[in-house]
Design a protein around this motif. Structure first.
Motif, PDB file in Angstrom:
ATOM      1  N   HIS A 158      -9.896   4.118   4.126  1.00 56.41           N
ATOM      2  CA  HIS A 158      -9.141   3.848   2.897  1.00 56.41           C
ATOM      3  C   HIS A 158     -10.097   3.702   1.721  1.00 56.41           C
ATOM      4  O   HIS A 158     -11.174   3.106   1.853  1.00 56.41           O
ATOM      5  CB  HIS A 158      -8.305   2.569   3.070  1.00 56.41           C
ATOM      6  CG  HIS A 158      -7.261   2.410   2.018  1.00 56.41           C
ATOM      7  ND1 HIS A 158      -7.548   1.941   0.750  1.00 56.41           N
ATOM      8  CD2 HIS A 158      -5.919   2.650   2.030  1.00 56.41           C
ATOM      9  CE1 HIS A 158      -6.444   1.898   0.033  1.00 56.41           C
ATOM     10  NE2 HIS A 158      -5.439   2.326   0.789  1.00 56.41           N
ATOM     11  N   ARG A 187      -6.523   2.807 -11.120  1.00 49.36           N
ATOM     12  CA  ARG A 187      -5.167   3.083 -10.628  1.00 49.36           C
ATOM     13  C   ARG A 187      -4.128   2.949 -11.730  1.00 49.36           C
ATOM     14  O   ARG A 187      -2.935   2.817 -11.450  1.00 49.36           O
ATOM     15  CB  ARG A 187      -4.847   2.156  -9.445  1.00 49.36           C
ATOM     16  CG  ARG A 187      -5.575   2.582  -8.179  1.00 49.36           C
ATOM     17  CD  ARG A 187      -5.689   1.471  -7.155  1.00 49.36           C
ATOM     18  NE  ARG A 187      -6.352   1.968  -5.952  1.00 49.36           N
ATOM     19  CZ  ARG A 187      -7.671   2.168  -5.850  1.00 49.36           C
ATOM     20  NH1 ARG A 187      -8.462   1.894  -6.879  1.00 49.36           N
ATOM     21  NH2 ARG A 187      -8.194   2.631  -4.740  1.00 49.36           N
ATOM     22  N   LEU A 193     -10.139   1.714  -0.722  1.00 49.84           N
ATOM     23  CA  LEU A 193     -10.436   0.334  -1.091  1.00 49.84           C
ATOM     24  C   LEU A 193     -11.314  -0.388  -0.069  1.00 49.84           C
ATOM     25  O   LEU A 193     -11.790  -1.488  -0.343  1.00 49.84           O
ATOM     26  CB  LEU A 193      -9.131  -0.465  -1.274  1.00 49.84           C
ATOM     27  CG  LEU A 193      -8.358  -0.231  -2.570  1.00 49.84           C
ATOM     28  CD1 LEU A 193      -7.060  -1.013  -2.556  1.00 49.84           C
ATOM     29  CD2 LEU A 193      -9.192  -0.596  -3.786  1.00 49.84           C
ATOM     30  N   ILE A 221      -6.102  -1.611   6.749  1.00 50.98           N
ATOM     31  CA  ILE A 221      -6.234  -0.328   6.051  1.00 50.98           C
ATOM     32  C   ILE A 221      -7.236   0.602   6.720  1.00 50.98           C
ATOM     33  O   ILE A 221      -7.163   1.819   6.568  1.00 50.98           O
ATOM     34  CB  ILE A 221      -6.604  -0.517   4.565  1.00 50.98           C
ATOM     35  CG1 ILE A 221      -7.967  -1.193   4.407  1.00 50.98           C
ATOM     36  CG2 ILE A 221      -5.512  -1.290   3.842  1.00 50.98           C
ATOM     37  CD1 ILE A 221      -8.422  -1.305   2.957  1.00 50.98           C
ATOM     38  N   HIS A 258       0.810  -1.216   0.000  1.00 56.77           N
ATOM     39  CA  HIS A 258       0.000   0.000   0.000  1.00 56.77           C
ATOM     40  C   HIS A 258       0.843   1.266   0.000  1.00 56.77           C
ATOM     41  O   HIS A 258       0.293   2.374  -0.130  1.00 56.77           O
ATOM     42  CB  HIS A 258      -0.944   0.008   1.208  1.00 56.77           C
ATOM     43  CG  HIS A 258      -2.195  -0.769   0.988  1.00 56.77           C
ATOM     44  ND1 HIS A 258      -3.170  -0.390   0.099  1.00 56.77           N
ATOM     45  CD2 HIS A 258      -2.635  -1.935   1.548  1.00 56.77           C
ATOM     46  CE1 HIS A 258      -4.161  -1.272   0.105  1.00 56.77           C
ATOM     47  NE2 HIS A 258      -3.862  -2.218   0.976  1.00 56.77           N
ATOM     48  N   HIS A 314      -6.906  -7.672   5.717  1.00 56.49           N
ATOM     49  CA  HIS A 314      -6.695  -6.506   4.865  1.00 56.49           C
ATOM     50  C   HIS A 314      -7.571  -5.340   5.307  1.00 56.49           C
ATOM     51  O   HIS A 314      -7.105  -4.200   5.437  1.00 56.49           O
ATOM     52  CB  HIS A 314      -7.001  -6.885   3.416  1.00 56.49           C
ATOM     53  CG  HIS A 314      -6.374  -5.967   2.411  1.00 56.49           C
ATOM     54  ND1 HIS A 314      -6.209  -6.304   1.092  1.00 56.49           N
ATOM     55  CD2 HIS A 314      -5.883  -4.701   2.528  1.00 56.49           C
ATOM     56  CE1 HIS A 314      -5.648  -5.302   0.446  1.00 56.49           C
ATOM     57  NE2 HIS A 314      -5.438  -4.322   1.297  1.00 56.49           N
ATOM     58  N   GLU A 358      -0.466  -1.402  -4.862  1.00 62.24           N
ATOM     59  CA  GLU A 358      -1.919  -1.580  -4.793  1.00 62.24           C
ATOM     60  C   GLU A 358      -2.446  -2.257  -6.060  1.00 62.24           C
ATOM     61  O   GLU A 358      -3.353  -3.082  -5.999  1.00 62.24           O
ATOM     62  CB  GLU A 358      -2.612  -0.232  -4.579  1.00 62.24           C
ATOM     63  CG  GLU A 358      -2.420   0.306  -3.172  1.00 62.24           C
ATOM     64  CD  GLU A 358      -3.378   1.433  -2.832  1.00 62.24           C
ATOM     65  OE1 GLU A 358      -3.999   1.997  -3.770  1.00 62.24           O
ATOM     66  OE2 GLU A 358      -3.511   1.758  -1.639  1.00 62.24           O
TER      67      GLU A 358
END
Length: 243
Positions: free
Chosen positions: A171, A103, A173, A167, A42, A163, A48
């Motif tokens: 975040h 991204r 995501l 994060i 990250h 995960h 990512e």
């Protein structure tokens, strides 16, 4: 409620078992290394993108390949359940592909991407195990296929929970990952329900042995895959412009 020969109810056998001794120590190593790997990945956009590609390829290839190889012609009620399950997987793949594209990454062509070499080796070992155990059950290959699916789903839910916890909710995501996690939790329950419905009481011992072997194969590759993830994250952090 169906009971296993040693008195344990079958649902208890279908839950991911608590670990002790060396397997427990190994699980702690894997968790520690993968948390560090996630932090590394990250730290760069390229990292990512790699994470999203891993999830995307996993959704498109691993489980679908196993199911198409092992399930044959399931009963109608199970075919309907499987179609809903696979629709979820296709939707997840589309979501991961969209996040990857956002991204700056290039999503693999659906169903043409292959998992990494370690995952392919694990799948091959699972497939060999499934063929060996298929004659132990009146439902044939259906039982090993769903036992493998159950263990794979349980592993993926652990991956996603780790995960999401790392994060945090702010975040970008997080909404994607927590949404997929909710579906995967439901898939675990569906696999458990299917096995409880199809496995005869006289076959519970064989199912318990099969699940033990499936999970042992999964654990055997855990440390290696965690170290590879960490090294990949470190490399992409040093050279973030790489795809």
């Amino acid at each position: 409620m169906r009971l296993h020969a040693d008195g344990w109810p079958l649902p208890a056998r279908l839950a991911a078992p608590p670990l002790c001794g060396l397997p427990a120590m190994q699980a702690r190593w894997v968790d520690h290394i993968k948390r560090a790997a996630l932090r590394q990945l990250h730290a760069s956009v390229a990292g990512e993108r790699l994470l999203l590609r891993i999830y995307l390829i996993g959704e498109e290839a691993s489980e679908i390949a196993l199911q198409s190889d092992l399930l044959g012609q399931p009963p109608a009620w199970l075919a309907r359940q499987m179609e809903k399950h696979l629709a979820d997987e296709r939707r997840h793949a589309s979501l991961f592909a969209a996040a990857l594209t956002a991204r700056g990454g290039i999503a693999p062509v659906p169903l043409s991407a292959r998992p990494d070499a370690l995952t392919l080796r694990k799948i091959a070992q699972w497939r060999t195990l499934a063929h060996r155990y298929s004659s132990s059950f009146s439902a044939g290959h259906l039982i090993p296929a769903f036992a493998i699916g159950l263990c794979a789903e349980q592993t993926f839910t652990r991956v996603l929970r780790r995960h999401c916890a790392l994060i945090g909710t702010v975040h970008p995501l997080y909404p994607l990952l927590v949404g997929v996690l909710s579906d995967e939790d439901r898939h675990v329950r569906l696999c458990q329900h299917t096995l409880a419905r199809l496995v005869l009481p006289s076959e519970h011992g064989s199912l318990a042995s099969l699940l033990d072997e499936i999970r042992a194969i999964d654990r055997a590759w855990g440390v290696s895959s965690a170290l590879i993830m960490y090294l990949a994250g470190a490399a992409l952090r040093l050279w973030p412009a790489r795809p």
